[in-house]
Design a protein around this motif. Sequence first.
Motif, PDB file in Angstrom:
ATOM      1  N   GLY A   1      59.957  -0.496-106.717  1.00 58.87           N
ATOM      2  CA  GLY A   1      58.611  -0.067-106.348  1.00 58.87           C
ATOM      3  C   GLY A   1      58.436   1.428-106.464  1.00 58.87           C
ATOM      4  O   GLY A   1      57.430   1.918-106.991  1.00 58.87           O
ATOM      5  N   VAL A   2      59.412   2.186-105.978  1.00 54.65           N
ATOM      6  CA  VAL A   2      59.339   3.649-106.056  1.00 54.65           C
ATOM      7  C   VAL A   2      59.369   4.107-107.512  1.00 54.65           C
ATOM      8  O   VAL A   2      58.587   4.970-107.929  1.00 54.65           O
ATOM      9  CB  VAL A   2      60.491   4.291-105.251  1.00 54.65           C
ATOM     10  N   ILE A   3      60.290   3.525-108.302  1.00 57.47           N
ATOM     11  CA  ILE A   3      60.382   3.894-109.718  1.00 57.47           C
ATOM     12  C   ILE A   3      59.076   3.575-110.437  1.00 57.47           C
ATOM     13  O   ILE A   3      58.570   4.375-111.238  1.00 57.47           O
ATOM     14  CB  ILE A   3      61.556   3.172-110.392  1.00 57.47           C
ATOM     15  N   ALA A   4      58.505   2.407-110.145  1.00 57.96           N
ATOM     16  CA  ALA A   4      57.274   1.993-110.820  1.00 57.96           C
ATOM     17  C   ALA A   4      56.136   2.969-110.549  1.00 57.96           C
ATOM     18  O   ALA A   4      55.412   3.363-111.471  1.00 57.96           O
ATOM     19  CB  ALA A   4      56.887   0.585-110.384  1.00 57.96           C
ATOM     20  N   VAL A   5      55.968   3.377-109.294  1.00 60.98           N
ATOM     21  CA  VAL A   5      54.859   4.267-108.947  1.00 60.98           C
ATOM     22  C   VAL A   5      55.069   5.657-109.538  1.00 60.98           C
ATOM     23  O   VAL A   5      54.149   6.255-110.113  1.00 60.98           O
ATOM     24  CB  VAL A   5      54.688   4.344-107.414  1.00 60.98           C
ATOM     25  N   ILE A   6      56.283   6.192-109.414  1.00 60.11           N
ATOM     26  CA  ILE A   6      56.552   7.532-109.952  1.00 60.11           C
ATOM     27  C   ILE A   6      56.430   7.532-111.481  1.00 60.11           C
ATOM     28  O   ILE A   6      55.790   8.415-112.078  1.00 60.11           O
ATOM     29  CB  ILE A   6      57.946   8.030-109.522  1.00 60.11           C
TER      30      ILE A   6
ATOM     31  N   LEU B   1      49.366   1.847-101.029  1.00 59.55           N
ATOM     32  CA  LEU B   1      49.202   0.404-100.830  1.00 59.55           C
ATOM     33  C   LEU B   1      49.801  -0.379-101.998  1.00 59.55           C
ATOM     34  O   LEU B   1      50.427  -1.426-101.793  1.00 59.55           O
ATOM     35  CB  LEU B   1      47.715   0.069-100.676  1.00 59.55           C
ATOM     36  N   VAL B   2      49.620   0.127-103.207  1.00 59.46           N
ATOM     37  CA  VAL B   2      50.204  -0.547-104.369  1.00 59.46           C
ATOM     38  C   VAL B   2      51.731  -0.531-104.287  1.00 59.46           C
ATOM     39  O   VAL B   2      52.400  -1.544-104.547  1.00 59.46           O
ATOM     40  CB  VAL B   2      49.725   0.118-105.672  1.00 59.46           C
ATOM     41  N   MET B   3      52.304   0.616-103.921  1.00 63.18           N
ATOM     42  CA  MET B   3      53.757   0.690-103.807  1.00 63.18           C
ATOM     43  C   MET B   3      54.263  -0.261-102.731  1.00 63.18           C
ATOM     44  O   MET B   3      55.289  -0.942-102.921  1.00 63.18           O
ATOM     45  CB  MET B   3      54.195   2.124-103.486  1.00 63.18           C
ATOM     46  N   LEU B   4      53.550  -0.352-101.620  1.00 61.19           N
ATOM     47  CA  LEU B   4      53.929  -1.289-100.552  1.00 61.19           C
ATOM     48  C   LEU B   4      53.864  -2.719-101.059  1.00 61.19           C
ATOM     49  O   LEU B   4      54.762  -3.534-100.785  1.00 61.19           O
ATOM     50  CB  LEU B   4      53.013  -1.091 -99.348  1.00 61.19           C
ATOM     51  N   ALA B   5      52.816  -3.025-101.821  1.00 63.70           N
ATOM     52  CA  ALA B   5      52.676  -4.382-102.355  1.00 63.70           C
ATOM     53  C   ALA B   5      53.800  -4.712-103.325  1.00 63.70           C
ATOM     54  O   ALA B   5      54.316  -5.847-103.348  1.00 63.70           O
ATOM     55  CB  ALA B   5      51.321  -4.520-103.050  1.00 63.70           C
ATOM     56  N   LEU B   6      54.209  -3.730-104.132  1.00 61.93           N
ATOM     57  CA  LEU B   6      55.310  -3.955-105.069  1.00 61.93           C
ATOM     58  C   LEU B   6      56.604  -4.294-104.351  1.00 61.93           C
ATOM     59  O   LEU B   6      57.445  -5.048-104.854  1.00 61.93           O
ATOM     60  CB  LEU B   6      55.519  -2.715-105.938  1.00 61.93           C
ATOM     61  N   VAL B   7      56.775  -3.749-103.170  1.00 66.33           N
ATOM     62  CA  VAL B   7      58.017  -3.952-102.424  1.00 66.33           C
ATOM     63  C   VAL B   7      58.000  -5.271-101.650  1.00 66.33           C
ATOM     64  O   VAL B   7      59.011  -5.988-101.621  1.00 66.33           O
ATOM     65  CB  VAL B   7      58.260  -2.763-101.462  1.00 66.33           C
ATOM     66  N   VAL B   8      56.858  -5.608-101.051  1.00 66.55           N
ATOM     67  CA  VAL B   8      56.844  -6.723-100.099  1.00 66.55           C
ATOM     68  C   VAL B   8      56.298  -8.030-100.666  1.00 66.55           C
ATOM     69  O   VAL B   8      56.639  -9.105-100.160  1.00 66.55           O
ATOM     70  CB  VAL B   8      56.046  -6.348 -98.828  1.00 66.55           C
TER      71      VAL B   8
ATOM     72  N   VAL C   1      56.084 -10.283-106.836  1.00 66.75           N
ATOM     73  CA  VAL C   1      56.571  -9.157-107.631  1.00 66.75           C
ATOM     74  C   VAL C   1      58.093  -9.037-107.520  1.00 66.75           C
ATOM     75  O   VAL C   1      58.824  -9.093-108.496  1.00 66.75           O
ATOM     76  CB  VAL C   1      55.888  -7.841-107.207  1.00 66.75           C
ATOM     77  N   GLN C   2      58.586  -8.800-106.303  1.00 69.59           N
ATOM     78  CA  GLN C   2      60.021  -8.800-106.005  1.00 69.59           C
ATOM     79  C   GLN C   2      60.826  -7.782-106.825  1.00 69.59           C
ATOM     80  O   GLN C   2      61.850  -8.107-107.404  1.00 69.59           O
ATOM     81  CB  GLN C   2      60.605 -10.197-106.227  1.00 69.59           C
ATOM     82  N   VAL C   3      60.343  -6.547-106.887  1.00 69.18           N
ATOM     83  CA  VAL C   3      61.127  -5.521-107.573  1.00 69.18           C
ATOM     84  C   VAL C   3      61.942  -4.704-106.584  1.00 69.18           C
ATOM     85  O   VAL C   3      62.773  -3.876-106.999  1.00 69.18           O
ATOM     86  CB  VAL C   3      60.224  -4.582-108.403  1.00 69.18           C
TER      87      VAL C   3
END
Length: 602
Positions: free
Chosen positions: A319-324, A301-308, A312-314
Amino acid sequence: MLTANMYLGMRSGMTISASIPAAVMSMGLFYVLRRVGIGGSLLENNIVQTMTSAGEALAAGVIFTIAGVTFLGEPIDMIDTATVAILGGLLGVLFMIPMRRYLIVDKHKTLPYPEGTACADVLEAGDSGESGVKLISFGFLLSALYMWLASGMAAFRTTIQTAFSVGETRGFAIGGDFTPALIGVGYIIGPKIAGYVFGGGLIAWLMLIPMLITGGFAPEAADAGLMAQANAVWDQYIRYVGAGAMIVGGFHAIISMRKTITDALGTAAAELRGSANTSPSSQKRTQRDLSMKFVGGGALLVMLALVVLPQVQVGLIGGVIAVIAAFLFVAVSAYLVGVVGSSSNPVSGMAVATILIAALAMKSTGVTDPVVVLVTASVVAIAAAVAGDTSQDLKTGYLLGATPRKQQIAQLVGITISAVFSGAVLYFFNQAYGIGSSTIPAPQAGMMALISEGVLTGTAQWGMILIGAVFACVLILMRIPVLPFAVGIYLPITLATPIFLGGLIRGGVDRYVTRVDDKDGTRAEETTYRGRIVAAGLITGEAIMGIVIGGLYITGVGESGGAPFPIGFSSALQQALGVVAVIILVILFTASILRAPSGTSQ
């Protein structure tokens, strides 16, 4: 606590660890409640401490990274800041959950978690009677008075440093910011780890910096003095060496923890398939964590929020880089604070590593906006900072027999509340003073913005990063702990030296007690306990006084520059009195450990 720590961090480039102050304040409140007959259990006290310490960790990640957008020409937005803070903070707590058993339980004797252990001692002292409270109070009052005289009245200087030349080699530098908190942290972590940190500092300030200055790498702006040149070289070159060493050391720590990470991911997959027998009823109370389904679902859910989310607008890559990266650096942070403590957790170093990785990946896809890179790194930095605080709290809970699941819920609640306020606080400071001004220069945030822009434009110090990486590889081959050394390179020598002094005090006290009259180890154990209690008081006193002085700056009480109520001593007298003050502090600290009040026991 959140407001004062954000202010102090942007003013000085450092935040104050709040776990121990939170434990002391919670202990004091519950102690008073018991005295008036209201009661309150030790584990309830621990939950209060766990929740209230969340804001400090969040503050470090926010001011070291998100504040950097102002250096890139962007305004501070309250909602955007709060959103990024919440997402990063949630990742920090969630990703620490599968690491808990290995780091806190399996590595109990290997990783001391100094603040977490001290917090347990503080809470137990308040629960057991007046003797422990007296020791904490002594350390608190000694530290608070020391810092008020130094920072509130400018009676003496805590920082004692010098730079010198030997023959034609210029730029040797040594010194220390001898504050009670740093000495207390050094005592808690002990001489061995403190020595590793100091060793890294010596390599940076007595080897690398002199070579660079003598070789003509000193920035022109630092020509005013040798110490200024050394500081400038450290800021523009050596920090990259430390960052490179931390990157390699971090990945080495991750590889060393590969079985733990693999087991954690396997447990999560098993729970998601419904094939693992991990229901709360099948586990001991003290081993119950939030479920891996909750962890995995929350991370997605956090990764989805980072993307949409527009705040945030990363993008998908960000979003993938941030979570990993958050998952990896949460492991590094949680391990590192177990060794050197949260006060020396190099969150900004992990942010630098994330910026380098994210910028390279995004640059290859055509991203040219450094703000996107900075926001991605902000999520990771906040996650790493929060993970360090969470791991200390979980260590405290483990020592006290708490239920990890309840602590993790308390941490999630505390993070969410603190994150909501962080946006408003950062916006206020930017509007009132201007981030990057002389009042709140925000040096860490400015460096993050510079690196983000530098990687995208090709001006980053890749050579220095490579030197640090090679140095870390050599340490690995020699089987020497990399991360404490890397922290010593990355931190100013003025932080490494007082930590080492605290470690030396611990080593000296232990040797004295063992040699004099400790036949069965009982006195050594009691002395170690008393030392941790007084050290906890030293850390708390400085933290609270820092908040008080920060509040004076914010409200405009006293003089606006320097100390609020300066005595007016000359610089030479302040320096001399600073040496005297450190000696008195060490003597009183040592005496309080060896001459404890009657009846003190573990």
